[in-house]
Structure formats: C-alpha cells, structure tokens
Design a protein around this motif. Structure first.
Motif, PDB file in Angstrom:
ATOM      1  N   PHE A  77       7.101  -2.061   9.184  1.00 21.06           N
ATOM      2  CA  PHE A  77       7.274  -2.842   7.958  1.00 21.06           C
ATOM      3  C   PHE A  77       6.986  -4.314   8.200  1.00 21.06           C
ATOM      4  CE2 PHE A  77       9.766  -5.219   4.797  1.00 21.06           C
ATOM      5  CZ  PHE A  77       9.208  -4.686   3.632  1.00 21.06           C
ATOM      6  N   THR A  78       7.572  -4.890   9.230  1.00 18.35           N
ATOM      7  CA  THR A  78       7.381  -6.321   9.469  1.00 18.35           C
ATOM      8  C   THR A  78       6.037  -6.631  10.122  1.00 18.35           C
ATOM      9  OG1 THR A  78       8.536  -6.148  11.595  1.00 18.35           O
ATOM     10  CG2 THR A  78       9.853  -6.745   9.658  1.00 18.35           C
ATOM     11  N   GLU A  79       5.479  -5.680  10.885  1.00 17.40           N
ATOM     12  CA  GLU A  79       4.225  -5.938  11.585  1.00 17.40           C
ATOM     13  C   GLU A  79       2.997  -5.627  10.751  1.00 17.40           C
ATOM     14  OE1 GLU A  79       3.982  -4.153  15.472  1.00 17.40           O
ATOM     15  OE2 GLU A  79       6.124  -4.478  15.842  1.00 17.40           O
ATOM     16  N   LEU A  80       3.128  -4.718   9.762  1.00 16.77           N
ATOM     17  CA  LEU A  80       1.951  -4.263   9.036  1.00 16.77           C
ATOM     18  C   LEU A  80       2.127  -4.300   7.529  1.00 16.77           C
ATOM     19  CD1 LEU A  80      -0.877  -2.961   9.105  1.00 16.77           C
ATOM     20  CD2 LEU A  80       0.260  -0.721   9.224  1.00 16.77           C
ATOM     21  N   GLN A  81       3.128  -3.568   7.006  1.00 18.50           N
ATOM     22  CA  GLN A  81       3.222  -3.400   5.559  1.00 18.50           C
ATOM     23  C   GLN A  81       3.545  -4.698   4.825  1.00 18.50           C
ATOM     24  OE1 GLN A  81       5.876   0.039   6.562  1.00 18.50           O
ATOM     25  NE2 GLN A  81       5.115   0.846   4.609  1.00 18.50           N
ATOM     26  N   LEU A  82       4.524  -5.443   5.317  1.00 21.17           N
ATOM     27  CA  LEU A  82       4.890  -6.696   4.655  1.00 21.17           C
ATOM     28  C   LEU A  82       3.776  -7.748   4.745  1.00 21.17           C
ATOM     29  CD1 LEU A  82       6.969  -8.304   3.062  1.00 21.17           C
ATOM     30  CD2 LEU A  82       8.030  -8.980   5.238  1.00 21.17           C
ATOM     31  N   PRO A  83       3.204  -8.001   5.938  1.00 22.03           N
ATOM     32  CA  PRO A  83       2.095  -8.977   5.976  1.00 22.03           C
ATOM     33  C   PRO A  83       0.927  -8.598   5.075  1.00 22.03           C
ATOM     34  CG  PRO A  83       2.880  -8.516   8.198  1.00 22.03           C
ATOM     35  CD  PRO A  83       3.567  -7.541   7.290  1.00 22.03           C
ATOM     36  N   GLN A  84       0.568  -7.305   5.027  1.00 21.96           N
ATOM     37  CA  GLN A  84      -0.527  -6.890   4.146  1.00 21.96           C
ATOM     38  C   GLN A  84      -0.202  -7.186   2.689  1.00 21.96           C
ATOM     39  OE1 GLN A  84      -1.375  -2.727   4.880  1.00 21.96           O
ATOM     40  NE2 GLN A  84      -2.969  -3.210   6.363  1.00 21.96           N
ATOM     41  N   ALA A  85       1.041  -6.888   2.274  1.00 23.86           N
ATOM     42  CA  ALA A  85       1.441  -7.129   0.889  1.00 23.86           C
ATOM     43  C   ALA A  85       1.441  -8.617   0.564  1.00 23.86           C
ATOM     44  CB  ALA A  85       2.828  -6.529   0.632  1.00 23.86           C
ATOM     45  N   VAL A  86       1.905  -9.448   1.491  1.00 27.32           N
ATOM     46  CA  VAL A  86       1.938 -10.895   1.266  1.00 27.32           C
ATOM     47  C   VAL A  86       0.526 -11.440   1.078  1.00 27.32           C
ATOM     48  CG1 VAL A  86       2.437 -13.117   2.344  1.00 27.32           C
ATOM     49  CG2 VAL A  86       4.124 -11.290   2.463  1.00 27.32           C
ATOM     50  N   LEU A  87      -0.382 -11.040   1.950  1.00 26.01           N
ATOM     51  CA  LEU A  87      -1.752 -11.558   1.869  1.00 26.01           C
ATOM     52  C   LEU A  87      -2.442 -11.082   0.596  1.00 26.01           C
ATOM     53  CD1 LEU A  87      -2.884 -11.189   5.594  1.00 26.01           C
ATOM     54  CD2 LEU A  87      -1.913 -13.179   4.443  1.00 26.01           C
TER      55      LEU A  87
ATOM     56  N   ALA B  97       0.860  -1.192   0.000  1.00 27.93           N
ATOM     57  CA  ALA B  97       0.000   0.000   0.000  1.00 27.93           C
ATOM     58  C   ALA B  97       0.889   1.233   0.000  1.00 27.93           C
ATOM     59  CB  ALA B  97      -0.896  -0.006   1.234  1.00 27.93           C
ATOM     60  N   PRO B  98       0.489   2.302  -0.701  1.00 28.89           N
ATOM     61  CA  PRO B  98       1.320   3.516  -0.738  1.00 28.89           C
ATOM     62  C   PRO B  98       1.505   4.082   0.668  1.00 28.89           C
ATOM     63  CG  PRO B  98      -0.852   3.905  -1.699  1.00 28.89           C
ATOM     64  CD  PRO B  98      -0.735   2.441  -1.496  1.00 28.89           C
ATOM     65  N   PRO B  99       2.753   4.335   1.080  1.00 28.44           N
ATOM     66  CA  PRO B  99       2.992   4.774   2.468  1.00 28.44           C
ATOM     67  C   PRO B  99       2.424   6.143   2.783  1.00 28.44           C
ATOM     68  CG  PRO B  99       5.018   4.874   1.167  1.00 28.44           C
ATOM     69  CD  PRO B  99       3.991   4.182   0.317  1.00 28.44           C
ATOM     70  N   ASP B 100       2.055   6.920   1.737  1.00 29.23           N
ATOM     71  CA  ASP B 100       1.458   8.225   2.005  1.00 29.23           C
ATOM     72  C   ASP B 100      -0.062   8.154   2.137  1.00 29.23           C
ATOM     73  OD1 ASP B 100       0.961   7.639  -0.634  1.00 29.23           O
ATOM     74  OD2 ASP B 100       1.485   9.617  -1.411  1.00 29.23           O
ATOM     75  N   ASP B 101      -0.632   6.951   2.029  1.00 27.22           N
ATOM     76  CA  ASP B 101      -2.065   6.801   2.291  1.00 27.22           C
ATOM     77  C   ASP B 101      -2.332   7.253   3.723  1.00 27.22           C
ATOM     78  OD1 ASP B 101      -4.761   5.242   1.513  1.00 27.22           O
ATOM     79  OD2 ASP B 101      -4.258   4.831   3.609  1.00 27.22           O
ATOM     80  N   PRO B 102      -3.315   8.122   3.942  1.00 25.26           N
ATOM     81  CA  PRO B 102      -3.474   8.723   5.279  1.00 25.26           C
ATOM     82  C   PRO B 102      -3.736   7.722   6.391  1.00 25.26           C
ATOM     83  CG  PRO B 102      -5.350   9.246   3.851  1.00 25.26           C
ATOM     84  CD  PRO B 102      -4.294   8.650   2.980  1.00 25.26           C
ATOM     85  N   VAL B 103      -4.537   6.688   6.121  1.00 23.86           N
ATOM     86  CA  VAL B 103      -4.821   5.698   7.163  1.00 23.86           C
ATOM     87  C   VAL B 103      -3.576   4.877   7.446  1.00 23.86           C
ATOM     88  CG1 VAL B 103      -6.262   3.748   7.833  1.00 23.86           C
ATOM     89  CG2 VAL B 103      -7.255   5.626   6.524  1.00 23.86           C
ATOM     90  N   LEU B 104      -2.906   4.393   6.381  1.00 28.67           N
ATOM     91  CA  LEU B 104      -1.694   3.597   6.580  1.00 28.67           C
ATOM     92  C   LEU B 104      -0.605   4.434   7.256  1.00 28.67           C
ATOM     93  CD1 LEU B 104      -0.123   0.994   6.171  1.00 28.67           C
ATOM     94  CD2 LEU B 104       0.559   1.831   3.915  1.00 28.67           C
ATOM     95  N   ALA B 105      -0.432   5.684   6.827  1.00 28.16           N
ATOM     96  CA  ALA B 105       0.595   6.537   7.423  1.00 28.16           C
ATOM     97  C   ALA B 105       0.360   6.712   8.922  1.00 28.16           C
ATOM     98  CB  ALA B 105       0.618   7.894   6.722  1.00 28.16           C
ATOM     99  N   ALA B 106      -0.910   6.898   9.306  1.00 31.72           N
ATOM    100  CA  ALA B 106      -1.229   7.059  10.730  1.00 31.72           C
ATOM    101  C   ALA B 106      -0.985   5.759  11.497  1.00 31.72           C
ATOM    102  CB  ALA B 106      -2.681   7.504  10.885  1.00 31.72           C
ATOM    103  N   ARG B 107      -1.300   4.624  10.883  1.00 32.78           N
ATOM    104  CA  ARG B 107      -1.070   3.344  11.547  1.00 32.78           C
ATOM    105  C   ARG B 107       0.429   3.059  11.688  1.00 32.78           C
ATOM    106  NH1 ARG B 107      -4.153  -1.569   9.345  1.00 32.78           N
ATOM    107  NH2 ARG B 107      -3.890  -2.240  11.483  1.00 32.78           N
ATOM    108  N   ILE B 108       1.198   3.425  10.651  1.00 26.16           N
ATOM    109  CA  ILE B 108       2.659   3.267  10.719  1.00 26.16           C
ATOM    110  C   ILE B 108       3.223   4.085  11.871  1.00 26.16           C
ATOM    111  CG2 ILE B 108       4.802   3.887   9.531  1.00 26.16           C
ATOM    112  CD1 ILE B 108       3.451   3.031   6.909  1.00 26.16           C
ATOM    113  N   GLU B 109       2.780   5.327  11.969  1.00 24.80           N
ATOM    114  CA  GLU B 109       3.273   6.208  13.029  1.00 24.80           C
ATOM    115  C   GLU B 109       2.887   5.681  14.406  1.00 24.80           C
ATOM    116  OE1 GLU B 109       5.507   8.882  14.707  1.00 24.80           O
ATOM    117  OE2 GLU B 109       5.383   8.620  12.512  1.00 24.80           O
ATOM    118  N   SER B 110       1.679   5.111  14.514  1.00 28.08           N
ATOM    119  CA  SER B 110       1.215   4.567  15.789  1.00 28.08           C
ATOM    120  C   SER B 110       2.071   3.371  16.211  1.00 28.08           C
ATOM    121  CB  SER B 110      -0.255   4.141  15.670  1.00 28.08           C
ATOM    122  OG  SER B 110      -0.704   3.517  16.844  1.00 28.08           O
ATOM    123  N   ILE B 111       2.369   2.475  15.280  1.00 30.45           N
ATOM    124  CA  ILE B 111       3.212   1.308  15.596  1.00 30.45           C
ATOM    125  C   ILE B 111       4.612   1.762  15.988  1.00 30.45           C
ATOM    126  CG2 ILE B 111       4.324  -0.742  14.601  1.00 30.45           C
ATOM    127  CD1 ILE B 111       1.800  -1.083  12.854  1.00 30.45           C
TER     128      ILE B 111
END
Length: 528
Positions: A440-450, A418-432
C-alpha cells in the motif's frame, strides 16, 4: 467505405500522415486496420511505397535534425528493434529528455514484455491469403487453414465474455470455453505456420507472414509455461478483440540496463514525479535510485487562483452503489454557481455512464461525453462552447490543456486507486509482500497520489486561470493517509462549505466585470 475514401483523400493531402489530424474518422474506427501498416506487416524496403512512406520520411527528417521530438512508444519501439538487430528508427544522440516521465515505467513494462492479440491473428490470416495471391499463386488448402485461424481467433475472443475485463491467466483458464478455444487456436496457428514457412522464399510479404506466425506461436507457448516470479501472464478483453500478455512485474532492471548500455545524459521531467518532496517511488520504479532529483515550485498562485472543495454528506464507502448519484447531487449546485465550464472526471467508465444518465436531463449547459467523439474533437467543442460540462474518464485525466474561462471547475469522483484485482497490480502487490514490503505505501498509495495530481492539474493552466477543484472522496478527511494526499496537492485553500464555493464564483464574476470595465475605460486613451 466512406471512411476509407476520407482516409484516401487525407493521405493525398497530409505531409505527416498523422492519424490525429483526421478528426472525421474516429481513432478507434476499424477501417484504420485496412489503411495503416504495423510492425507486423510492414515490408520495409520491399514495399512499393517505401520512398513515399510517412514513417520513412519522418525518419529521414530525424536523421538530418539536431533536435528530435518523439513519444515514449516510438522510443521504446526503437529500443526493441535495436535489441533484436532488425533496424533503427531513431538517430543516435547524446542527450535524452523524457517529458511526462511518470508514464515511463508502465510503458517500459509493456514493451519489455510479450503479447499477441486476436486482431493480429485475424490480420495474419487475411494477409497470408493476400500475399499468396500477390505472389502469383493460390492454394485452396492454405486458404482453408487461414480461414480456420480467423474463426479460431474470433472464437477465443467470444470465450472470454464481456469486454472491459482484465483477467489473470488462471482466471481465464477457469472460463468454460476458453481452454478449448485456446487449444484450437494454437492448432490452427501451427497449421498455418508450416505452409507459410515453405512459401516464405516466394516474396517478402510471405516471409513476413511466416515470421509473424512463428512469433505468435512462440508467445502462445510462453503463455502456457509456468509463471516465473518476475512476470505475470494475463488477458485483456476488448469489444472485438482480446490480447494475451506476458508482462515483467518491474521494468527497473531492464530500463537500467538500457541506460548502462547507452551512456549519455538521461533527463526525466514531469509535474508528477514526486509524492510531496519524495522521488523514491519513481526512481525505484525506473531503477535509478542514485539519480539526482530536484523539484521546482509552480509559477501559479494556487492560494488565490483556486479553491479545494471536499463536500460533506457523501457515502463513506466510495464503492457504495449510491455513491455516483451522491457525487452528482453535490456537483449540481457547483455547476450552477460556475455556469457550467466544468470537467467531471471519473475513475471508471461505469460511473461515467451513470453520471451521464443522471445529468442529461438536469442541467441547462451543453453536455459532452467521452466516447461520443475523439478527444481532440470534444476538447475543441468544449473550448468553443464556453459553458460546457464534459464527462471524462482515464484519457482526460492527463495531457489535456484548456486555458481561460472555459474551464473553471474540475470534479473528481474518487481517489484513483487501481483496482486491486487487476492482474498486473495483484501480481506486483504479491511480489512486494513476498519481499517483506508494504504494497500500500510502496505502490498503491504513490500511484494514486500521482494520478490524482494529474487530474487536479487540469484546472489551473495559466497565471490568470481561476477555479474550483472538487474532490468527492471522503477518505481524504476520514483516513490517516488522506492528509498525505492533501499535502501532495498544490497549496490551495481547503473548504467543506458550498457557500465558500458560491462566494468564490461571485467574487470571480465581480472581478471579471471590474477588469472588463477597466479595459473599456482605458481603450479610448490609445485613440488618435
């Protein structure tokens, strides 16, 4: 007008009222707004068509049934209505089974959040005028206020610029015309809310409009509040509308509360719940870390039925402007070897449009493109043609089932991060990150794999299917995490040689001819 006549004829014939059954009218046609009711404008038992309403008929059937099949959205709509004490759409049950459960966390976030769209507000302005006239009166002042709201909603959309954008609230507020358009919209909405509240007792329709206006005022007020750590405010821009959202960063606690408040069996199934053998991403997202998990092997013999092809020579950076052209150049000999019969799946609409430009004069196979018809219509044509090439984006990555020889190649241009500048993803990245985690390992990579597993899953749908999965992203072999992604895919033989792909189809064609001849030779033995 012709589309409205088609809908009218369809409504007189259908027993379910399912819009998907009317292929003659595109799913996104504006005319549907004039022919369907929503949660906002449904009058419930006050509606003159209540007894013949397709939704009420479906609900009566559900109450009498032992097994009820609904989609995730209807389940969550029922949850929201129950929590608000308004109504119940679905009967009580002692077991819930969610198929395609990988979609649940995102759907839950949408329903547990709040939103208001410019379409809702223009429809509110329209309905307020209509309901006032239906109640036996007219108010020139209310007409003027409703007209001002309609214009203010349209001006807000125009202030947001080109369609397709997803903007953080702070980004939207930096646009030159947006703050002024927002202030004007809030003023016009409050000006309409007051007379509607005064007129609400005259009819259920006006009371409904008053509730809708009050709800919209509340959401817009929330949009202006300072952002909490557990939620994100953002704007989604469409062709003729915009939607303003307040979305929780996680649905885990909210969904877990639903499970605790309704003790029963909760079963979640999908082909893409685990990354390899690991279910932690899904159980964490849904708030069920203690859930029992189990994974069953596929019934398909991927080692013999499929081949995974990662071509050489593509730009190392998938964001290179020349990347899509390189993907098409690599795919052309594969399409020639397969005789068409392919899905080309893209991670962005821009790449899809570029691929269409490059392919339309270079292949001799029928070319079908997402957006030129409904998904069901395009799939029907694809199956019937037998040698077509279909270009698709997000809506073709999952929920599509084409069995047999009509589909023998699935090409995927990039890993679906998912594009890292997506507002929901960006906020979730910052929260983690703020909690000391690794986004990356907790959210972005698993989402991309699935998501990749979903796209890859379009290829082999039956024990007799055979085909090539072509993944064009060099990061699969150039980056350390590529090995983890490859291990998560079905156990197909990996090749980087075009000759192996061509040999796969030669062997397949030879085998098909032998099977066909065998069938011809055996057929007379059954003749009497």
């Amino acid at each position: 007008v012709s589309q409205l006549h088609r809908i009218e004829r369809f409504a007189a014939m259908t027993t379910t009222g399912d819009r998907a059954d009317l292929a003659d009218v595109p799913e996104d046609a504006p005319v549907w707004a004039h022919a369907t009711s929503t949660r906002d404008n449904c009058l419930g038992q006050e509606c003159p068509d209540y007894r013949d309403c397709f939704v009420m008929r479906a609900r009566r059937n559900a109450l009498a049934a032992d097994l009820v099949v609904v989609n995730h959205h209807l389940f969550f709509a029922d949850v929201v209505l129950r929590d608000e004490g308004i109504a119940e759409l679905l009967p009580a049950c002692n077991t819930l089974v969610f198929d395609e459960a990988h979609q649940l966390p995102e759907t839950a976030r949408m329903f547990f959040g709040e939103s208001v769209s410019t379409t809702q507000l223009t429809e509110l302005a329209r309905d307020a005028r209509l309901e006032l006239r239906a109640a036996g009166g007219a108010s020139p002042e209310l007409d003027r206020v409703a007209t001002r709201l309609d214009k203010a909603a349209r001006d807000l959309r125009l202030a947001l610029g080109e369609p397709g954008a997803r903007l953080a609230w702070t980004q939207a507020l930096r646009l030159p015309d947006f703050p002024g358009a927002l202030e004007k919209l809030q003023t016009c909405l409050k000006e309409l809310e007051r007379p509607l509240a005064e007129q609400a007792e005259r009819s259920e329709g006006l009371a409904s409009c008053a509730r809708r206006a009050g709800g919209a005022v509340a959401v817009l007020a929330r949009m202006g509040e300072s952002e909490g750590q557990a939620e994100v405010r953002w704007v989604e821009v469409y062709g003729h509308a915009a939607q303003l959202h307040v979305t929780p960063l996680s649905s885990a606690e909210l969904f877990r509360r639903q499970m605790m408040d309704h003790p029963r069996a909760w079963i979640f199934t999908s082909a893409t719940l685990a990354v390899g053998e690991d279910f932690k991403h899904f159980t964490r997202e849904l708030g069920v870390p203690e859930a029992e998990t189990r994974r069953w092997a596929s019934p398909f013999d991927f080692a013999h039925q499929a081949l995974l092809y990662v071509p050489k020579g593509l730009p190392l950076d998938p964001n290179d402007p020349a990347f899509t052209q390189a993907v098409i150049e690599a795919a052309l000999p594969v399409l020639e070897a397969s005789g068409g019969r392919a899905f080309l799946l893209f991670t962005t609409l821009r790449a899809l449009r570029r691929a269409h430009e490059l392919l339309r004069s270079r292949i001799g196979f029928p070319l079908l493109v997402q957006g030129t018809g409904s998904r069901s219509e395009l799939l029907s044509r694809f199956r019937t043609l037998g040698n077509a090439v279909l270009l698709g984006s997000q809506s073709f990555w999952e929920g599509v089932d084409v069995r047999g020889e009509a589909l023998s190649v699935v090409v995927i241009d990039k890993l679906p991060f998912a594009p890292p500048d997506d507002p929901v993803l960006a906020a979730r990245i910052e929260s983690i990150r703020a909690q000391g985690g690794n986004p990356f390992t907790e959210l972005q990579l698993p989402q991309a794999v699935l998501q990749l597993k979903q796209g890859a899953g379009r290829l082999i749908r039956d024990e007799t299917d055979r085909g090539i999965l072509m993944l064009c992203d060099p990061r699969l072999v150039a980056r350390p995490y590529g090995r983890r992604i490859l291990r998560s895919l079905p156990p197909m033989k990996l090749t980087r040689r075009l000759a192996d792909v061509e040999g796969f189809f030669r062997d397949y064609q030879s085998g098909s001819q032998i099977r066909h001849q065998g069938a011809l030779l055996r057929r007379p033995s059954g003749v009497r």
